[in-house]
Design an enzyme around this catalytic site. Structure first.
Site, PDB file in Angstrom:
ATOM      1  N   ASP A 122       0.871  -1.173   0.000  1.00  0.00           N
ATOM      2  CA  ASP A 122       0.000   0.000   0.000  1.00  0.00           C
ATOM      3  C   ASP A 122       0.909   1.224   0.000  1.00  0.00           C
ATOM      4  O   ASP A 122       1.620   1.477   0.973  1.00  0.00           O
ATOM      5  CB  ASP A 122      -0.900  -0.008   1.237  1.00  0.00           C
ATOM      6  CG  ASP A 122      -1.878   1.163   1.270  1.00  0.00           C
ATOM      7  OD1 ASP A 122      -1.707   2.122   0.472  1.00  0.00           O
ATOM      8  OD2 ASP A 122      -2.800   1.141   2.100  1.00  0.00           O
TER       9      ASP A 122
ATOM     10  N   TYR B 230      -6.428  17.096  -8.432  1.00  0.00           N
ATOM     11  CA  TYR B 230      -5.796  16.127  -9.321  1.00  0.00           C
ATOM     12  C   TYR B 230      -4.925  16.841 -10.349  1.00  0.00           C
ATOM     13  O   TYR B 230      -3.774  16.450 -10.596  1.00  0.00           O
ATOM     14  CB  TYR B 230      -6.883  15.300 -10.007  1.00  0.00           C
ATOM     15  CG  TYR B 230      -6.380  14.250 -10.965  1.00  0.00           C
ATOM     16  CD1 TYR B 230      -5.875  13.042 -10.488  1.00  0.00           C
ATOM     17  CD2 TYR B 230      -6.413  14.453 -12.345  1.00  0.00           C
ATOM     18  CE1 TYR B 230      -5.421  12.061 -11.365  1.00  0.00           C
ATOM     19  CE2 TYR B 230      -5.964  13.490 -13.223  1.00  0.00           C
ATOM     20  CZ  TYR B 230      -5.469  12.291 -12.730  1.00  0.00           C
ATOM     21  OH  TYR B 230      -5.013  11.335 -13.593  1.00  0.00           O
TER      22      TYR B 230
END
Length: 258
Positions: A70, A161
């Site tokens: 992760d 983003y």
């Protein structure tokens, strides 16, 4: 006797590490890199999908390894990098493919901003730095980062983003200049609208307020890109075919930024 030249896109004998290598563009790149001779190191938080992709590669006659990591778990990422650097003599290709979307408009908060910036910017920065000693031992090292056309032109509905991807492009250009004298190439891919499982999830949950058909209609080529379109450009950047290219951000967008 005339020697036969190596195929232009060959990755024979090279080792490639791909983050997010178990799905979408990452999976397509893992399979394609292997088909052209690379040993593929798949790093993904979805361990089952990573193992499945590695098995698909082996069944096709290639070699691969899968690592469940992760990238938001600092301890897990640090442990992986420490072991990888210790156990590997070199690395030829680093493909920072993993990415994370962000809430639309002004729906961002500190947590979503931090997660987006971490995966889209800090993790590529960290991996490049930590794996640089291995890249320096390759005679044809290539670092590839997945940015976005949202990092090239303004996208009003995804400001967080867009900011992360624009910053990634400037990081790529900066370290490309820094590493050029050593022969280490660094380039970015800027996908346009791409039909991936992640995009379809974003459409279903309302993060992207459009249909696949509506998005495709907005592209000059009247279709969306797919994972294979992006993987093919990544292969080009990983191979000797792009040997005199560094510091570039290549739009793969069906003409959207033209």
């Amino acid at each position: 006797m005339t020697s036969v030249p190596e195929p232009l896109l060959s990755l024979q004998g090279r080792k490639a590490l791909i983050t997010g290598g178990a799905s979408g563009m990452g999976r397509a790149s893992s399979l394609l890199f292997s088909a052209h001779g690379a040993h593929v190191v798949i790093v993904d938080r979805n361990g089952e999908a990573a193992q499945d992709t590695a098995e698909d590669i082996r069944r096709a006659g290639g070699t691969a390894e899968a690592h469940t990591v992760d990238l938001l778990d600092w301890e897990a990422l640090d442990a992986f990098l420490e072991i990888f650097v210790r156990d590997n003599a070199h690395l030829d290709i680093l493909f920072n493919q993993a990415g994370l979307p962000a809430p639309p408009g002004f729906d961002y908060d500190l947590d979503s901003w931090t997660s987006c910036m971490t995966i889209n910017l800090w993790v590529p920065m960290l991996l490049t730095k930590r794996l640089l000693p291995l890249l320096r031992k390759s005679s044809h090292a290539s670092v590839i980062c997945t940015s976005s056309i949202a990092g090239v032109r303004a996208v009003s509905f995804f400001p967080t983003y867009s900011a992360s991807k624009a910053a990634l492009i400037q990081y790529v250009k900066s370290i490309a200049l820094l590493l050029a004298p050593e022969g280490i190439r660094v380039n970015a891919i800027c996908p346009g609208a791409t039909d991936t499982p992640a995009l379809r999830r974003d459409i279903e949950d309302g993060t992207v307020r459009a249909t696949i058909d509506q998005i495709a209609a907005s592209v000059p080529m009247k279709r969306m890109g797919n994972a294979q379109d992006m993987a093919q450009v990544a292969l080009f950047l990983a191979s000797g075919a792009s040997g005199f290219m560094t510091g570039t951000a290549i739009a793969v967008d069906g003409g959207a930024t033209a």
